[in-house]
Scaffold this motif. Structure first.
Motif, PDB file in Angstrom:
ATOM      1  N   ARG A 117       0.854  -1.187   0.000  1.00 52.55           N
ATOM      2  CA  ARG A 117       0.000   0.000   0.000  1.00 52.55           C
ATOM      3  C   ARG A 117       0.890   1.236   0.000  1.00 52.55           C
ATOM      4  O   ARG A 117       1.890   1.292   0.714  1.00 52.55           O
ATOM      5  N   SER A 146      -8.972   7.215   3.333  1.00 52.81           N
ATOM      6  CA  SER A 146     -10.281   6.952   2.740  1.00 52.81           C
ATOM      7  C   SER A 146     -10.694   8.145   1.885  1.00 52.81           C
ATOM      8  O   SER A 146     -10.039   9.197   1.882  1.00 52.81           O
ATOM      9  N   ILE A 159      -6.789   4.013   6.677  1.00 49.97           N
ATOM     10  CA  ILE A 159      -7.043   2.594   6.383  1.00 49.97           C
ATOM     11  C   ILE A 159      -5.788   1.804   6.742  1.00 49.97           C
ATOM     12  O   ILE A 159      -4.961   1.481   5.889  1.00 49.97           O
ATOM     13  N   GLU A 187      -7.399  -4.132   6.872  1.00 44.57           N
ATOM     14  CA  GLU A 187      -7.935  -4.577   5.588  1.00 44.57           C
ATOM     15  C   GLU A 187      -8.864  -3.531   4.985  1.00 44.57           C
ATOM     16  O   GLU A 187      -8.882  -3.313   3.779  1.00 44.57           O
ATOM     17  N   GLN A 188      -9.678  -2.902   5.835  1.00 50.32           N
ATOM     18  CA  GLN A 188     -10.629  -1.897   5.381  1.00 50.32           C
ATOM     19  C   GLN A 188     -10.884  -0.916   6.516  1.00 50.32           C
ATOM     20  O   GLN A 188     -10.419  -1.106   7.635  1.00 50.32           O
ATOM     21  N   HIS A 227     -20.917  -1.977   7.943  1.00 43.81           N
ATOM     22  CA  HIS A 227     -19.818  -2.793   8.451  1.00 43.81           C
ATOM     23  C   HIS A 227     -20.401  -3.969   9.204  1.00 43.81           C
ATOM     24  O   HIS A 227     -21.377  -3.829   9.934  1.00 43.81           O
TER      25      HIS A 227
END
Length: 380
Positions: A171, A178, A198, A201-202, A231
């Protein structure tokens, strides 16, 4: 210089980044556990924060806030504030994975001009909109989340943000940020723009308890400019187990009362929705200690329902049921309940003589087994 003088003096303003850290679920933990159990857990949490907020990176702990902390970073070190926050979340996640504790944290970060002043104890503290915004962003985040404002996004160096998972996934830079979103936060006259870091993972999204909501046709409608992401609820198996036994009472605390509806922090660590149809006799104030029956979410909704919400210490009415001469207890069925199984235990050893079908008034109390009715009085 007094605080009032400092707040009037433009020279008291400094450029900096404020970080608020908050331990999630501490109210429930204090309610459910003895002090000898919960206090070391809070100490462990604060120790992790102190170990990661480093002076060599331009940061320092300004104060502990019971079960949280506030840190200050020089404005040039906004990136270090973000990376320290990521390290804290990663450490807590590893501790949970290893079974060392079950602490969850949420973090809010804001940057800009902020008033600096000495307290009566001669410590430096920071005040103003930037500090307020960091605290509100912290409250607005779901557990595990890190929310930053626009100014922090502008001051940080995204290409220097890093996390173990992000590095493993190659990454880069703005991949850690975000998309820009906005929230109505308490104390602010217009929506506050923010970004989520982030690091996992999310993202984890906003916490509904801290967002301004309106009701429309019985549906929850967020004041966000765009819908908040959905979520998954953690601990699915635990919720499913709780729901399967609909006679089982669960402890909880009212975390938010929005007038026509509210939210409960359950003893299982999950958030439950309740309204006037599920509360006996009506909605209870925030921070009330309660018992409830965990029920499944309504169709298309995220949150499981808290049914038959009863407040410890409240006075209710009901009908005696299930009395048997061969045992020293019975139950009282609570009047006004809109879900089944709103029955609480009665010890016949401690109460006046009653019979099945008697209408009685009583107070909700608790013991190690859950709620029970005490002070039984038969209606004449």
């Amino acid at each position: 210089m007094s605080l009032s003088q400092a707040f009037r003096d433009p020279m008291s303003k400094v450029s900096g980044t404020i970080v608020f850290f908050d331990l999630v679920g501490s109210t429930i933990m204090k309610f459910a556990e003895p002090e000898i159990s919960w206090l070391p857990k809070i100490g462990d949490f604060l120790d992790i924060i102190s170990s990661e907020v480093k002076k060599e990176e331009g940061g320092e702990i300004i104060k502990y806030l019971g079960d949280g902390a506030m840190a200050f970073y020089h404005i040039d070190n906004a990136t270090e504030a973000i990376n320290a926050s990521i390290r804290i979340q990663v450490k807590l996640a590893l501790q949970r994975k290893n079974g060392e504790n079950n602490n969850f944290c949420k973090i809010g970060i804001s940057s800009g001009k902020i008033y600096s002043a000495k307290t009566p104890n001669d410590f430096v503290d920071y005040f103003g909109t930037v500090a307020d915004k960091a605290q509100r962003l912290c409250s607005a985040s779901e557990k595990n989340g890190i929310f930053i404002d626009e100014a922090t996004r502008d001051e940080c160096r995204p290409n220097k943000i890093t996390s173990p998972l992000g590095s493993a996934k190659s990454r880069e830079g703005r991949d850690y940020l975000s998309k820009e979103a906005s929230l109505w936060l308490k104390g602010f006259s217009k929506p506050v723009q923010y970004f989520e870091i982030i690091w996992d993972e999310q993202g984890f999204g906003p916490n509904v308890d801290a967002i301004s909501y309106t009701t429309s046709g019985g549906q929850l409608k967020s004041n966000n400019s765009e819908p908040s992401p959905k979520h998954d609820i953690e601990n699915h198996d635990q919720i499913k187990s709780n729901i399967n036994d609909r006679t089982k009472w669960m402890k909880g605390v009212i975390s938010a009362n929005k007038g026509q509806f509210g939210f409960i922090n359950g003893a299982d660590g999950n958030t439950y929705f309740f309204d006037g149809n599920t509360s006996i006799p009506d909605l209870h104030p925030e921070n009330s200690k309660i018992f409830f029956h965990p029920l499944p979410p309504r169709p298309g909704k995220r949150y499981p329902i808290a049914g038959n919400v009863i407040c410890i210490g409240s006075e209710l009415n009901g009908t005696i049921i299930n009395k048997n001469k061969e045992r020293s207890f019975c139950f009282v069925s609570i009047n006004g309940a809109r879900q089944p199984n709103a029955n609480v235990y009665v010890s016949l050893k401690d109460e006046e003589e009653v019979e099945n079908g008697d209408f009685v008034s009583f107070e909700i109390a608790e013991n190690q087994f859950g709620p029970y009715a005490k002070g039984i009085l038969r209606d004449q």
